[in-house]
Design a protein around this motif. Structure first.
Motif, PDB file in Angstrom:
ATOM      1  N   ILE A 254      60.489 -49.087 -15.522  1.00  0.00           N
ATOM      2  CA  ILE A 254      60.337 -48.790 -16.958  1.00  0.00           C
ATOM      3  C   ILE A 254      61.398 -49.486 -17.801  1.00  0.00           C
ATOM      4  N   GLU A 255      62.443 -49.993 -17.142  1.00  0.00           N
ATOM      5  CA  GLU A 255      63.479 -50.712 -17.883  1.00  0.00           C
ATOM      6  C   GLU A 255      64.244 -51.582 -16.899  1.00  0.00           C
ATOM      7  N   GLU A 256      64.685 -52.739 -17.363  1.00  0.00           N
ATOM      8  CA  GLU A 256      65.535 -53.574 -16.505  1.00  0.00           C
ATOM      9  C   GLU A 256      66.468 -54.377 -17.378  1.00  0.00           C
ATOM     10  N   ILE A 262      72.318 -51.672 -19.752  1.00  0.00           N
ATOM     11  CA  ILE A 262      71.492 -50.474 -19.575  1.00  0.00           C
ATOM     12  C   ILE A 262      72.323 -49.210 -19.758  1.00  0.00           C
ATOM     13  N   PRO A 266      70.775 -47.882 -23.433  1.00  0.00           N
ATOM     14  CA  PRO A 266      69.478 -47.679 -22.779  1.00  0.00           C
ATOM     15  C   PRO A 266      68.367 -47.559 -23.819  1.00  0.00           C
ATOM     16  N   GLN A 267      67.220 -48.238 -23.532  1.00  0.00           N
ATOM     17  CA  GLN A 267      66.115 -48.268 -24.496  1.00  0.00           C
ATOM     18  C   GLN A 267      65.091 -47.165 -24.235  1.00  0.00           C
ATOM     19  N   ASN A 268      64.776 -46.956 -22.971  1.00  0.00           N
ATOM     20  CA  ASN A 268      63.729 -45.996 -22.627  1.00  0.00           C
ATOM     21  C   ASN A 268      64.288 -44.571 -22.682  1.00  0.00           C
ATOM     22  N   THR A 271      65.698 -43.411 -19.411  1.00  0.00           N
ATOM     23  CA  THR A 271      66.991 -44.028 -19.071  1.00  0.00           C
ATOM     24  C   THR A 271      68.095 -43.394 -19.915  1.00  0.00           C
TER      25      THR A 271
END
Length: 279
Positions: A254-256, A262, A266-268, A271
């Motif tokens: 979902i995120e990398e 991160i 963090p975007q998600n 996360t």
């Protein structure tokens, strides 16, 4: 394949169960997390793609059940992936999807190109062989025949992972959890693999022991320049080890991004939750 990558994974899928008319179609699939309530099929890995670069430590983080350990098992051929591609940047297997090779060829790759350190040392070690015998077993699998040479490699590795040599003839079942993990690391390194997989290697260890195992991993990576994939549900472990990180949830990435990025931005939402629970 990304030209510089030592290993490329493309659209890897792993499902447990046959699937049904409700969940076969990706666009209309209605899953609870990664589970089809109609037929009980679990979609453990969904459309996983990433590259691993030479000398890099790639972290994979996610809660229990997110699919990260299943992904590792597919990469190390402990489980057969349902579909997808795994490409090794290597003269012998140029552009071949190694997931489709024969079991004999996969065994060759495991013996010469990969090392694996399992969360549970029982999976990676024979508990009634000596520590030295465990390393020799891996060397023999990779074609070693010279006993003196194998013993010398074994001693060097045990010293590298801080196992006292007077205990090299002892069985790992008599060792502490931290020592068992260190013997596993020595065994995984014995064939000099370009790629090492580490699956939750510090789970269940005391904090001081965790720190020494992580420190050891970092040192080995620096000295030998091995590429590593490190799986953990613990962001503190990932923060200490990984250059880049993939975040998995319900079988999907979902995120990398770069680990620092991160952790700092963090975007998600998932996360964000993970990172805030670390602070």
């Amino acid at each position: 394949m990304h030209n510089d990558a030592i290993l490329s994974v493309k659209n890897l899928e792993k499902q447990f169960g046959p699937g049904c008319s409700t969940c076969h179609n990706e666009s209309t699939r209605k899953l609870e997390k990664n589970y089809c309530p109609q037929c009980g099929t679990v979609y453990a890995c969904r459309n996983i793609s990433f590259n691993l670069f030479p000398g890099e430590i790639l972290g994979i983080v996610g809660e229990s059940g997110s699919g990260k350990s299943t992904l590792m098992q597919c990469l190390y051929f402990d489980e057969a992936a349902t579909s997808g591609e795994l490409i090794l940047n290597n003269q012998e297997f140029q552009e071949e999807n190694v997931l489709e090779l024969s079991s004999q060829q996969k065994r060759y790759i495991r013996n010469y190109h990969f090392g694996m350190v399992y969360q549970n040392p029982l999976k990676g070690l024979k508990m009634d062989f000596s520590a030295m015998g465990n390393i020799a077993e891996k060397l023999i699998a990779a074609g070693g025949r010279n006993v003196a040479e194998m013993e010398s490699i074994g001693k060097t590795l045990l010293e590298k992972v801080h196992i006292p040599l007077f205990r090299m003839k002892e069985e790992p079942k008599r060792f502490s959890g931290g020592m068992q993990q260190r013997v596993q690391i020595a065994k995984a390194l014995s064939n000099n693999p370009p790629i090492l997989f580490l699956d939750e290697v510090t789970t269940g260890l005391d904090l001081s022991v965790q720190a020494s195992v992580l420190d050891l991993i970092k040192t080995i990576q620096r000295e030998l320049g091995i590429s590593m994939i490190v799986v953990s549900h613990d962001l503190a472990v990932i923060r200490m080890l990984a250059d880049r990180t993939l975040v998995m949830l319900n079988g999907e990435i979902i995120e990398e991004g770069l680990t620092d990025q991160i952790l700092e931005d963090p975007q998600n939402p998932y996360t964000q939750q993970l990172v805030y629970s670390l602070l």
